[in-house]
Design an enzyme around this catalytic site. Structure first.
Site, PDB file in Angstrom:
ATOM      1  N   GLY A   1      67.956  28.261  25.090  1.00 37.62           N
ATOM      2  CA  GLY A   1      68.190  28.812  23.734  1.00 37.62           C
ATOM      3  C   GLY A   1      66.941  28.732  22.884  1.00 37.62           C
ATOM      4  O   GLY A   1      66.844  29.385  21.854  1.00 37.62           O
ATOM      5  N   GLY A   2      65.982  27.881  23.293  1.00 39.60           N
ATOM      6  CA  GLY A   2      64.677  27.819  22.632  1.00 39.60           C
ATOM      7  C   GLY A   2      64.751  27.469  21.157  1.00 39.60           C
ATOM      8  O   GLY A   2      65.679  26.800  20.694  1.00 39.60           O
ATOM      9  N   THR A   3      63.771  27.937  20.422  1.00 40.24           N
ATOM     10  CA  THR A   3      63.675  27.653  18.982  1.00 40.24           C
ATOM     11  C   THR A   3      64.877  28.246  18.261  1.00 40.24           C
ATOM     12  O   THR A   3      65.491  27.603  17.405  1.00 40.24           O
ATOM     13  CB  THR A   3      62.375  28.287  18.427  1.00 40.24           C
ATOM     14  OG1 THR A   3      61.293  27.811  19.203  1.00 40.24           O
ATOM     15  CG2 THR A   3      62.169  27.952  16.967  1.00 40.24           C
TER      16      THR A   3
ATOM     17  N   GLY B   1      58.015  32.554   2.334  1.00 42.58           N
ATOM     18  CA  GLY B   1      58.358  33.621   3.285  1.00 42.58           C
ATOM     19  C   GLY B   1      59.836  33.506   3.630  1.00 42.58           C
ATOM     20  O   GLY B   1      60.585  32.739   3.001  1.00 42.58           O
TER      21      GLY B   1
ATOM     22  N   HIS C   1      86.335  52.898   3.578  1.00 41.10           N
ATOM     23  CA  HIS C   1      86.413  52.483   2.168  1.00 41.10           C
ATOM     24  C   HIS C   1      87.517  51.444   2.019  1.00 41.10           C
ATOM     25  O   HIS C   1      88.591  51.617   2.602  1.00 41.10           O
ATOM     26  CB  HIS C   1      86.729  53.697   1.304  1.00 41.10           C
ATOM     27  CG  HIS C   1      86.922  53.339  -0.140  1.00 41.10           C
ATOM     28  ND1 HIS C   1      85.855  53.115  -0.996  1.00 41.10           N
ATOM     29  CD2 HIS C   1      88.052  53.141  -0.873  1.00 41.10           C
ATOM     30  CE1 HIS C   1      86.316  52.815  -2.201  1.00 41.10           C
ATOM     31  NE2 HIS C   1      87.643  52.814  -2.152  1.00 41.10           N
TER      32      HIS C   1
HETATM   33  C1  LIG Z   1      63.459  27.535  10.961  1.00 40.40           C
HETATM   34  C2  LIG Z   1      63.418  28.840  11.703  1.00 40.40           C
HETATM   35  C3  LIG Z   1      64.359  29.817  11.392  1.00 40.40           C
HETATM   36  C4  LIG Z   1      64.327  31.036  12.081  1.00 40.40           C
HETATM   37  N1  LIG Z   1      65.243  31.987  11.751  1.00 40.40           N
HETATM   38  C5  LIG Z   1      65.187  33.195  12.365  1.00 40.40           C
HETATM   39  C6  LIG Z   1      66.112  34.211  12.046  1.00 40.40           C
HETATM   40  O1  LIG Z   1      66.975  34.046  11.206  1.00 40.40           O
HETATM   41  N2  LIG Z   1      66.020  35.390  12.692  1.00 40.40           N
HETATM   42  C7  LIG Z   1      65.062  35.618  13.636  1.00 40.40           C
HETATM   43  O2  LIG Z   1      65.017  36.724  14.188  1.00 40.40           O
HETATM   44  N3  LIG Z   1      64.173  34.671  13.970  1.00 40.40           N
HETATM   45  C8  LIG Z   1      64.213  33.466  13.359  1.00 40.40           C
HETATM   46  N4  LIG Z   1      63.328  32.491  13.706  1.00 40.40           N
HETATM   47  C9  LIG Z   1      62.339  32.790  14.750  1.00 40.40           C
HETATM   48  C10 LIG Z   1      62.983  32.688  16.143  1.00 40.40           C
HETATM   49  O3  LIG Z   1      63.504  31.402  16.339  1.00 40.40           O
HETATM   50  C11 LIG Z   1      61.934  32.993  17.194  1.00 40.40           C
HETATM   51  O4  LIG Z   1      61.340  34.229  16.895  1.00 40.40           O
HETATM   52  C12 LIG Z   1      62.563  33.058  18.579  1.00 40.40           C
HETATM   53  O5  LIG Z   1      63.135  31.827  18.943  1.00 40.40           O
HETATM   54  C13 LIG Z   1      61.493  33.446  19.596  1.00 40.40           C
HETATM   55  O6  LIG Z   1      62.070  33.460  20.869  1.00 40.40           O
HETATM   56  P1  LIG Z   1      61.172  33.196  22.165  1.00 40.40           P
HETATM   57  O7  LIG Z   1      62.092  33.325  23.318  1.00 40.40           O
HETATM   58  O8  LIG Z   1      59.983  34.058  22.114  1.00 40.40           O
HETATM   59  O9  LIG Z   1      60.639  31.707  22.002  1.00 40.40           O
HETATM   60  P2  LIG Z   1      61.419  30.336  21.809  1.00 40.40           P
HETATM   61  O10 LIG Z   1      62.774  30.545  21.281  1.00 40.40           O
HETATM   62  O11 LIG Z   1      60.509  29.471  21.025  1.00 40.40           O
HETATM   63  O12 LIG Z   1      61.566  29.773  23.285  1.00 40.40           O
HETATM   64  C14 LIG Z   1      60.448  29.381  24.020  1.00 40.40           C
HETATM   65  C15 LIG Z   1      60.904  28.385  25.052  1.00 40.40           C
HETATM   66  O13 LIG Z   1      59.862  28.211  26.016  1.00 40.40           O
HETATM   67  C16 LIG Z   1      59.866  26.859  26.445  1.00 40.40           C
HETATM   68  N5  LIG Z   1      58.548  26.577  27.017  1.00 40.40           N
HETATM   69  C17 LIG Z   1      57.339  26.640  26.401  1.00 40.40           C
HETATM   70  N6  LIG Z   1      56.343  26.361  27.285  1.00 40.40           N
HETATM   71  C18 LIG Z   1      56.932  26.111  28.485  1.00 40.40           C
HETATM   72  C19 LIG Z   1      56.439  25.780  29.769  1.00 40.40           C
HETATM   73  N7  LIG Z   1      55.118  25.642  30.006  1.00 40.40           N
HETATM   74  N8  LIG Z   1      57.335  25.591  30.771  1.00 40.40           N
HETATM   75  C20 LIG Z   1      58.675  25.739  30.551  1.00 40.40           C
HETATM   76  N9  LIG Z   1      59.193  26.049  29.344  1.00 40.40           N
HETATM   77  C21 LIG Z   1      58.340  26.254  28.321  1.00 40.40           C
HETATM   78  C22 LIG Z   1      60.158  26.089  25.166  1.00 40.40           C
HETATM   79  O14 LIG Z   1      60.675  24.803  25.452  1.00 40.40           O
HETATM   80  C23 LIG Z   1      61.176  26.999  24.477  1.00 40.40           C
HETATM   81  O15 LIG Z   1      62.499  26.615  24.774  1.00 40.40           O
HETATM   82  C24 LIG Z   1      63.344  31.264  13.070  1.00 40.40           C
HETATM   83  C25 LIG Z   1      62.424  30.260  13.390  1.00 40.40           C
HETATM   84  C26 LIG Z   1      62.454  29.069  12.717  1.00 40.40           C
HETATM   85  C27 LIG Z   1      61.454  28.001  13.081  1.00 40.40           C
END
Ligand SMILES: Cc1cc2nc3c(=O)[nH]c(=O)nc-3n(C[C@H](O)[C@H](O)[C@H](O)COP(=O)(O)OP(=O)(O)OC[C@H]3O[C@@H](n4cnc5c(N)ncnc54)[C@H](O)[C@@H]3O)c2cc1C
Length: 476
Positions: free
Chosen positions: A40-42, A179, A440
């Site tokens: 699920g990441g960030t 932002g 509506h």
């Molecule tokens: C506080 C906050 C609020 C946000 N709100 C929104 C929102 O409302 N709407 C929106 O569109 N976006 C929002 N975002 C941005 C959004 O979370 C990111 O744009 C999105 O998660 C990006 O997805 P991604 O898959 O590119 O990366 P990520 O979700 O960051 O996932 C990357 C994953 O890669 C893994 N990883 C990294 N390096 C390695 C490695 N070498 N080996 C194995 N695993 C690795 C990490 O552990 C992580 O789980 C928000 C961000 C923050 C910080």
């Protein structure tokens, strides 16, 4: 050391990574996903989902306090709010894990590093294994960076991760950076009763947004007693005993200091390639970012970069869209010019959503534009939910009626913007929107009325359209 080979290998299990993996497996590719931390990441664990969960709860509290038929004091349990947030993330992680597995994706928990352009080494709790793949997707996300001399400590000086898991609600909080994320945190904590100061170095809040939206948004913040300091930079922090922090701020009027309980640094994002050893795969960076061509393919054939790892905008739906395109590219499909339209959204009260060009951008591109605007004040549903602030504006080509951009501020516009996205991506022009039946009473009628307003035909409010020519840009 074991070695396995795949058609498709994804590094990172955020929205970019898990979307790419599920789609590749759906299309019959032997797929593996490597994630070093939480699926699920960030987005799911410290971004979109937890912020919106807490924000929604906080807005519910504020609405209940304002509600004309409620009486008496209300007790808020921050602990329950935190538990609810954690539970939701846990369930969603389980859901993603299940879909990945049911799609046939092999999930490996561990940290990946490139050995060469076709091989990565994964370090897991059980040791190391090498994996080879014909296609590799880098979906490793981004990291926050802060100005020189500024650093988070997790106690008084917070990152967004810290601000989502505080033990108690602070009495006062300075949010640095107005932002998208900064204003969401400001609204969240304000609605929980915290005294909030919003600090922004640019001349407007929401620096990426159209100035009129930003002005209106700022007015709402001020009406709600959130202190807003634009053209103000945080230059240093120092502890004030164990309960506070003193901020040194630079503004037009000079340098000043003030004290709050805590300060949140929203920071700038940059792609995270730490420890990936990109050079082993023959990849180099330009201005800290991996370059990419059609279908998100990097300079190295068969290696793709998606989501935050591909640079701004740092948005989950952009990550998902890029992931879909990367899989299509790797399957040899024509990906053309998809991905141009990425909505930009702010959640809370009010919400903001923009897509495509503002009128100034359209004029700079030499287009003659029509502006059709409709205010929620004239929308029946907005009245019934007691949220009649804001407007929807459609920027269209004066000659062809092509929708060039849409800006919205008001209730649920982060949902309504999908109508604009659908229309623009599929070539539905203002005339097409006018010919569509909207239910509506719904907020979506505001979009319909804005299309009507482009031709001076709005029904529930008298509004005149505006036509602008590229030369008007100089006069603005
Ligand atoms: C506080 C906050 C609020 C946000 N709100 C929104 C929102 O409302 N709407 C929106 O569109 N976006 C929002 N975002 C941005 C959004 O979370 C990111 O744009 C999105 O998660 C990006 O997805 P991604 O898959 O590119 O990366 P990520 O979700 O960051 O996932 C990357 C994953 O890669 C893994 N990883 C990294 N390096 C390695 C490695 N070498 N080996 C194995 N695993 C690795 C990490 O552990 C992580 O789980 C928000 C961000 C923050 C910080």
């Amino acid at each position: 050391m074991t070695c396995a080979s795949y058609d498709f290998l994804v590094i990172g299990g955020g929205p970019g990574g898990y979307t790419a993996a599920i789609r590749a497996a759906q299309k019959g590719l032997k797929t593996c996903l490597v994630e070093r931390s939480l699926l699920g990441g960030t987005c799911l664990n410290r971004g979109c989902v937890p912020t919106k969960t807490l924000l929604t709860d906080a807005l519910m509290i504020a609405a209940a306090r304002r509600c004309y038929f409620m009486k008496g004091e209300m007790n808020v349990s921050w602990r329950r709010m935190q538990n609810h947030k954690a539970e939701l993330a846990k369930n969603s992680r389980a859901g993603i894990s299940q879909v990945l597995k049911e799609s046939g994706v092999h999930i490996i928990e561990g940290e990946a590093v490139f050995l060469n352009a076709r091989t990565i080494r994964v370090t897991t709790v059980d040791g190391q294994r090498d994996l080879t793949a014909t296609n590799i997707v880098i979906a490793t996300g981004s990291l926050a960076t802060y100005g020189s001399g500024l650093a988070v400590d997790g106690r008084q000086v917070l990152s967004t991760d810290d601000a989502l898991k505080l033990d108690t609600i602070p009495r006062s909080l300075a949010v640095v950076g107005a932002g998208n994320r900064g204003v969401e945190f400001a609204v969240l904590y304000h609605n929980l009763g915290t005294k909030v100061f919003l600090i922004e170095k640019e001349k407007q809040v929401l620096p990426r947004m159209h100035w009129e939206i930003a002005d209106r948004y700022k007015k709402t913040l001020l009406d709600r007693k959130i202190a807003v300091h634009t053209r103000t930079s945080l230059v240093a922090t120092r502890m004030a005993g164990k309960d506070g922090v003193i901020l040194t701020l630079d503004a037009d009027a000079g340098r000043k200091e003030f004290q709050t309980d805590k300060v949140l640094l929203t920071g700038m994002r940059r792609p995270d390639y730490a420890n990936l050893c990109l050079e082993a795969a023959g990849l180099t960076l330009q201005d800290g970012c991996l370059g990419f061509g059609p279908g998100m393919e990097t300079s190295q054939k068969g290696i793709y970069v998606v989501g935050d790892a591909a640079g701004p905008p740092y948005l989950a739906h952009k990550a998902i869209a890029q992931a879909m395109v990367a899989v299509d590219r790797c399957r040899g499909l024509d990906v053309g010019s998809r991905l141009l339209l990425i909505p930009d959204c702010i959640y809370g009260d009010p919400e903001v959503a923009c897509i495509g060009m503002t009128e100034d951008e359209a004029l700079s591109a030499g287009r003659r534009v029509k502006l059709g605007e409709f205010h929620f004040m004239g929308n029946g549903r907005a009245g019934t939910i007691g949220q009649a602030e804001g407007f929807v504006r459609i920027v269209s080509d004066a000659k062809t009626a092509e929708v060039l951009g849409v800006q919205m501020i008001g209730p649920a516009v982060t949902e309504l913007v999908a109508l604009a996205s659908l229309a623009m991506q599929n070539g539905i022009d203002v005339t097409g929107i006018k010919q569509t039946v909207f239910p509506h009473p719904t907020l979506s009628e505001t979009f319909f009325e804005a299309a009507l307003a482009s031709h001076d035909e709005a029904i529930h409010m008298r509004v005149e359209s505006e036509e602008l020519h590229p030369e008007d840009l100089q006069l603005k």
